[in-house]
Design a protein around this motif. Structure first.
Motif, short mmCIF file in Angstrom:
data_model
loop_
_atom_site.label_atom_id
_atom_site.label_comp_id
_atom_site.label_asym_id
_atom_site.label_seq_id
_atom_site.Cartn_x
_atom_site.Cartn_y
_atom_site.Cartn_z
N SER A 194 0.84 -1.19 0.00
CA SER A 194 0.00 0.00 0.00
C SER A 194 0.88 1.24 0.00
CB SER A 194 -0.93 0.01 1.23
OG SER A 194 -1.86 1.07 1.15
N SER A 195 0.23 2.40 0.12
CA SER A 195 0.93 3.68 0.21
C SER A 195 0.35 4.48 1.35
CB SER A 195 0.81 4.48 -1.09
OG SER A 195 1.33 5.80 -0.90
N GLY A 196 1.21 4.90 2.25
CA GLY A 196 0.77 5.80 3.30
C GLY A 196 0.90 7.25 2.90
N SER A 197 1.49 7.52 1.73
CA SER A 197 1.71 8.89 1.26
C SER A 197 0.83 9.24 0.08
CB SER A 197 3.18 9.08 0.86
OG SER A 197 4.04 8.77 1.93
N GLY A 198 -0.01 8.31 -0.38
CA GLY A 198 -0.83 8.58 -1.56
C GLY A 198 -0.06 8.52 -2.86
N ILE A 199 1.10 7.87 -2.86
CA ILE A 199 1.90 7.71 -4.07
C ILE A 199 1.37 6.52 -4.85
CG2 ILE A 199 4.19 7.11 -4.94
CD1 ILE A 199 5.35 8.58 -2.55
N PRO A 200 1.14 6.63 -6.14
CA PRO A 200 0.74 5.46 -6.92
C PRO A 200 1.84 4.39 -6.90
CG PRO A 200 0.33 7.48 -8.15
CD PRO A 200 1.15 7.86 -6.96
N ILE A 201 1.46 3.19 -6.53
CA ILE A 201 2.40 2.08 -6.49
C ILE A 201 2.43 1.43 -7.87
CG2 ILE A 201 2.79 -0.20 -5.48
CD1 ILE A 201 1.41 0.89 -2.95
N GLU A 202 3.63 1.08 -8.34
CA GLU A 202 3.72 0.49 -9.66
C GLU A 202 4.78 -0.59 -9.71
OE1 GLU A 202 4.67 3.73 -12.23
OE2 GLU A 202 6.74 3.90 -11.54
N ASP A 203 4.52 -1.57 -10.59
CA ASP A 203 5.50 -2.61 -10.91
C ASP A 203 5.91 -3.41 -9.68
OD1 ASP A 203 5.34 -1.47 -13.41
OD2 ASP A 203 7.16 -0.30 -13.18
N ILE A 204 4.92 -4.03 -9.05
CA ILE A 204 5.16 -4.87 -7.87
C ILE A 204 4.80 -6.31 -8.23
CG2 ILE A 204 4.56 -5.31 -5.47
CD1 ILE A 204 5.95 -2.68 -5.78
N SER A 205 5.68 -7.24 -7.88
CA SER A 205 5.44 -8.66 -8.09
C SER A 205 5.40 -9.37 -6.74
CB SER A 205 6.55 -9.26 -8.96
OG SER A 205 6.37 -10.64 -9.12
N VAL A 206 4.28 -10.06 -6.47
CA VAL A 206 4.11 -10.85 -5.26
C VAL A 206 3.90 -12.29 -5.71
CG1 VAL A 206 2.78 -11.15 -3.14
CG2 VAL A 206 3.05 -8.85 -4.12
N ILE B 7 -3.20 -11.68 1.15
CA ILE B 7 -2.44 -10.67 0.41
C ILE B 7 -3.38 -9.51 0.13
CG2 ILE B 7 -1.24 -10.13 -1.75
CD1 ILE B 7 -0.43 -13.10 -1.89
N VAL B 8 -2.95 -8.31 0.49
CA VAL B 8 -3.76 -7.10 0.29
C VAL B 8 -2.94 -6.08 -0.47
CG1 VAL B 8 -4.91 -5.16 1.43
CG2 VAL B 8 -5.17 -7.47 2.35
N VAL B 9 -3.50 -5.58 -1.58
CA VAL B 9 -2.89 -4.51 -2.36
C VAL B 9 -3.89 -3.37 -2.42
CG1 VAL B 9 -1.93 -3.81 -4.59
CG2 VAL B 9 -1.59 -6.15 -3.76
N SER B 10 -3.49 -2.18 -1.99
CA SER B 10 -4.45 -1.07 -1.95
C SER B 10 -3.70 0.25 -2.01
CB SER B 10 -5.32 -1.15 -0.68
OG SER B 10 -4.53 -0.92 0.47
N ASN B 11 -4.42 1.33 -1.79
CA ASN B 11 -3.82 2.65 -1.66
C ASN B 11 -4.70 3.43 -0.71
OD1 ASN B 11 -2.75 5.40 -2.19
ND2 ASN B 11 -1.64 4.34 -3.83
N THR B 12 -4.07 4.12 0.23
CA THR B 12 -4.85 4.79 1.27
C THR B 12 -5.49 6.09 0.78
OG1 THR B 12 -2.82 5.83 2.07
CG2 THR B 12 -3.53 3.79 3.14
N SER B 13 -5.18 6.52 -0.41
CA SER B 13 -5.79 7.73 -0.97
C SER B 13 -6.47 7.37 -2.28
CB SER B 13 -4.73 8.81 -1.20
OG SER B 13 -3.98 8.53 -2.35
N ALA B 14 -6.82 8.37 -3.05
CA ALA B 14 -7.46 8.14 -4.34
C ALA B 14 -6.46 7.81 -5.44
CB ALA B 14 -8.27 9.37 -4.73
#
Length: 549
Positions: A319-331, A351-358
């Protein structure tokens, strides 16, 4: 050459091995390898009997080691038990060899190993003391006795750190290793055993990671300026074990690795850079107070082949605590057992993938993972991610602590998701749920066995549901469940080539249910034999033909 002359020739005080510990250059080399000067703490007065205070001997040896021209000295700590009353300040290029040694605190010191101290000049970027290596040693922080917050190792604002074969015990309310604005860090084959959580205040999840991967955000998060927003880059954590062998004294760490954010809200763009190229590979988490791995504000990173047991909230959290778009992650290739074992509200998952902002994530792959015994919201949950790929996972036996819906795979606000080749069984909810905002999803060639509610539920438009095998949907016998359910907000959903069987214990109302409000569903060429109603259509403009049943 006598011993005194040999010491003078190498520019420093030699350890007991003498000339054998000098690695000279080969003959007639174009670029000769400089000698390695070894400082043996026993040669400087350390006793190592677990009783005598060895602080002065270590201080003396380190002072000489840091003075070697060009750096590169080695501090040798032979087997023994060494009492230390202050931190060990390591200079650039230095190595600490401590295999077989136990080093323990005798008071509320700061970190036992660090590359900075108060009063040193501020540095920016990765310009601090780097190329530091620590090999071996049991580093006993004795946090349950000396309880002031203190990590074991702190590296900041520099390039090149390796910690290998180290054991870290009983850290007081902090991290085993802090990586603050560092590049090229290698944490390999280490054991992190127990943290002292403090008393008098409730535990705070996410606060006590074994390895904290953090940025130069401010004095509250980084003890050494500049606070220029420098993130971490090129970090490898591999072959490590996290556990808590003294549950009556210590608690488990809240995660093997993680952080809170790379920049606080309102920070300028130059201080909102994600950590990059983080690799968490083949580690074992035996217990965790919150997460197995917590990937916060990472990009171009891999979490693979880890075994995570009994994470109290979530096995792997991206996830992101700063509202930065996360990209290119492999789990990929992880084994996650009994995630959500801490009970509570059941808000976690495997497994949880999210973003704390919009902000919208992109290019996240969740593949080849084995997730068993999830106690929470979902086995795999992906939200706010464009183009997620969820493929080849096994999700078995989900449940919810309040007997609610614990889906096998759930996707929300994530357009263009590809959900293929997954195997789901004994799911206490929907097997696969594609919910609001997840347009143009492909759900294909999945196997769903024994879902308590719907086998596959689609509530977004333009989805394609192809060639799935569903058996025993509606195992709870509750009304309104189907092998495949097309929700009322869905437009132009295509359902083709699927095989749905009632199965033992199945109690769904029909093979395919098209709900009121749905428009333009196309249900054709499915094998729905054995149902009382093959297709139950309440939608508008539905095409349902060529189905067996």
């Amino acid at each position: 050459m006598d011993r005194r002359a040999l010491m003078l020739a190498t520019g420093g005080l030699l350890g007991g091995a003498g000339a054998a510990q000098i690695l000279a250059a080969g003959p007639a080399a174009a670029d000769p390898v400089p000698p390695v000067v070894v400082f043996d703490v026993r040669e400087h007065g350390a006793v190592g009997d677990g009783v005598a205070d060895d602080t002065a001997a270590f201080r003396y040896a380190l002072t000489r080691a840091r003075a070697v021209p060009g750096g590169g000295a080695t501090l040798l700590v032979p087997p023994g038990s060494y009492a230390l009353g202050e931190s060990l300040l390591i200079g650039p290029g230095m190595t600490v060899q401590a295999h077989g040694a136990r080093l323990f605190r005798t008071g509320n010191t700061s970190a036992l190993i660090k590359n900075y101290t108060s009063g040193m000049p501020a540095v920016a970027g990765y310009q601090g003391a780097g190329d530091i290596r620590v090999f071996g040693g049991t580093w006993d922080m004795r946090g349950s006795q000396f309880t002031s917050t203190c990590p074991a190792f702190v590296f900041t604002h520099a390039d090149g750190f390796t910690v290998r074969d180290a054991t870290v015990l009983d850290v007081p309310q902090a991290h085993a290793i802090e990586l603050n604005a560092v590049r090229r860090a290698r944490i390999v084959d280490c054991l992190f055993d127990g943290v002292y959580p403090g008393t008098g205040t409730p535990a705070v999840p996410n606060r006590l990671e074994a390895v904290q991967i953090t940025a130069a955000t401010g004095a509250a998060n980084l003890p050494a300026p500049d606070f220029d927003g420098t993130p971490c880059e090129d970090v490898l954590i591999s072959g490590c074990v996290m556990r808590n062998s003294r549950p009556t004294v210590n608690a488990p760490y809240d995660a093997l690795c993680g952080d809170h954010y790379v920049a606080p809200a309102g920070a300028p763009p130059t201080q909102r850079r994600p950590h990059r190229n983080i690799r968490v590979l083949a580690n074992r988490v035996e217990s965790s107070g919150a997460y197995g791995v917590r990937a916060t504000d990472w990009a171009q990173s891999v979490i693979a082949d880890n075994t995570i047991e009994a994470a109290a909230i979530t096995g792997i959290y991206v996830s992101s605590g700063s509202g930065i778009p996360i990209e290119d992650i492999s789990v990929t290739g992880n084994t996650i057992l009994d995630a959500g074992s801490g009970g509570g509200t059941g808000s976690g998952g495997g497994i949880v993938v999210s973003n704390t902002s919009a902000a919208q994530n992109s290019s996240v792959v969740v593949s080849g993972n084995l997730i068993r015994g999830t106690n929470g919201e979902t086995g795999i949950y992906v939200s706010r991610t464009d183009g997620a790929t969820i493929t080849g996972n096994v999700v078995a036996t989900t449940r919810h602590p309040s007997d609610g819906n614990c889906q096998g795979i759930q996707v929300q606000r994530s357009p263009h998701a590809v959900i293929t080749g997954n195997h789901l069984s004994a799911i206490a909810g929907d097997g696969i749920g594609v919910d609001t905002g997840s347009t143009e999803a492909l759900i294909a060639q999945n196997t769903v066995l024994g879902a308590v509610q719907n086998g596959i539920s689609v509530a977004s438009s333009e989805a394609a549901v192809r060639d799935n095998r569903i058996t025993g949907a509606g195992a709870s016998g509750s009304a309104g469940s189907y092998a495949i359910r097309i929700g009322g907000n869905a437009v132009n959903v295509s359902v083709q080539g699927n095989v749905a069987r009632v199965g033992e214990g199945g109690g769904a109302e029909a093979g395919v249910g098209v709900m009121a409000g749905s428009q333009g569903a196309w249900v054709t060429g499915n094998d729905l034999r054995g149902w009382g109603a093959a297709v139950r259509n309440l939608g508008t403009g539905t095409v349902a033909n060529g189905n067996l049943g």
